[in-house]
Design a protein around this motif. Structure first.
Motif, mmCIF file in Angstrom:
data_model
loop_
_atom_site.group_PDB
_atom_site.id
_atom_site.type_symbol
_atom_site.label_atom_id
_atom_site.label_comp_id
_atom_site.label_asym_id
_atom_site.label_seq_id
_atom_site.Cartn_x
_atom_site.Cartn_y
_atom_site.Cartn_z
ATOM 1 N N ALA A 232 0.922 -0.998 -0.042
ATOM 2 C CA ALA A 232 0.028 -0.226 -0.049
ATOM 3 C C ALA A 232 0.759 1.814 -0.097
ATOM 4 O O ALA A 232 0.342 1.807 -0.390
ATOM 5 N N GLU A 233 2.235 1.061 0.531
ATOM 6 C CA GLU A 233 3.242 2.150 0.075
ATOM 7 C C GLU A 233 3.448 2.348 -0.767
ATOM 8 O O GLU A 233 3.727 3.649 -1.233
ATOM 9 N N HIS A 234 3.488 1.620 -1.446
ATOM 10 C CA HIS A 234 3.381 1.802 -3.038
ATOM 11 C C HIS A 234 3.317 2.397 -4.077
ATOM 12 O O HIS A 234 3.569 3.485 -4.459
ATOM 13 N N MET A 235 1.594 2.098 -3.539
ATOM 14 C CA MET A 235 0.768 3.242 -4.255
ATOM 15 C C MET A 235 0.346 4.678 -3.735
ATOM 16 O O MET A 235 0.486 5.269 -4.121
ATOM 17 N N ALA A 236 0.719 4.740 -2.700
ATOM 18 C CA ALA A 236 0.517 6.066 -1.614
ATOM 19 C C ALA A 236 1.638 6.700 -2.196
ATOM 20 O O ALA A 236 1.471 8.035 -2.431
ATOM 21 N N LEU A 237 3.320 6.107 -2.777
ATOM 22 C CA LEU A 237 3.674 7.087 -2.766
ATOM 23 C C LEU A 237 4.294 7.100 -4.091
ATOM 24 O O LEU A 237 4.363 8.565 -4.516
#
Length: 261
Positions: A232-237
């Motif tokens: 999910a951090e990849h998407m938010a980034l």
């Protein structure tokens, strides 16, 4: 007929390391040629006392055998099929893959250069143990390399370019949902590699890839929830990069590498 291993859904194509048995002395099953002479410290011919690894025999194609074996062994490190502290011999692993000991030994020697295993004279290769401190140090090194690059890219890469990375980020989400550590490790490396590739620095890519791979074993047992949060951090980034919000990018990449340790 030897059967390939069917891994968990979403797992990469690399074969899973199967159970080990002692091969016939001086020969490789299937009438394959004998190995050329290799110094004893690197051969790992003795197989007594090894613990078997559960699983059926694995089959690999004859083309690019060394590369396939190397990929399979790297996967086995991530999944924990190759256990830290255990010694594995090239002839036995070669038999289980249906190849001679030579490509297995070459792959193991590459892993030794990467710090994954060490040579045990007259026995084979021992998988090295990494403690919490070493894993934390690797995470710190990754942060020192990648965070400044990502922040620079946030200021210089056009917003539309970040859309190209979205399929890779989505792949990490799918791999995390399946909960397969090997599939997630591969997709995670692919995403970070594509992200850093925007810098145009080939040397950076090689160094970052090596450190990233080292940081992925022994596997950190975060469970599916941990993998999902990481993905999910990849998407938010990507959302923050596309929006040009450098402050949010800084916070996200800092949190991402803190979680990796």
């Amino acid at each position: 007929m030897k059967q390939g291993v069917q891994g968990p859904p979403g797992a990469p194509a690399a074969a899973r390391i199967p159970g080990q048995q002692r091969p016939a002395a001086g020969a490789v099953p299937g009438g394959r040629e004998r190995d050329a002479a290799v110094p004893g410290a690197a051969r790992g011919e003795h197989t007594h006392g090894e613990r078997p690894i559960p699983g059926p025999r694995a089959a690999v194609q004859r083309s690019s055998v060394r590369g396939q074996i190397l990929d399979a062994l790297r996967t086995a490190l991530v999944t924990g099929d190759l256990k830290p502290g255990e010694v594995y011999s090239a002839p036995v692993l070669g038999e289980r893959f249906g190849v001679s000991a030579t490509p297995v030994r070459e792959a193991m020697q590459q892993l030794a250069l990467e710090g994954a295993v060490e040579v045990v004279p007259n026995r084979g290769f021992r998988v090295l143990q990494r403690g919490a401190r070493e894993l934390a140090e690797l995470a710190e090194v990754r942060a020192l390399i990648e965070v400044p690059v990502v922040l620079r890219l946030a200021r210089t890469v056009p917003a539309e370019r970040w859309a190209d990375l979205r399929p890779l980020a989505e792949e990490t989400v799918r791999a995390a949902a399946v909960g397969c550590p090997a599939a997630y490790a591969e997709s995670d490396r692919a995403f970070h590699r594509a992200l850093l590739a925007l810098s145009g620095n080939e040397q950076l890519l090689r160094i970052a890839e090596d450190i990233h791979r080292r940081s992925q074993w022994p596997p950190v047992r975060r469970g599916r929830a941990g993998l999902v949060a990481d993905a999910a951090e990849h998407m938010a980034l990507l959302d923050a990069l596309a929006a040009g919000d450098v402050g949010v990018v800084r916070g996200l990449v800092g949190e991402h590498f803190a979680g990796a340790s």
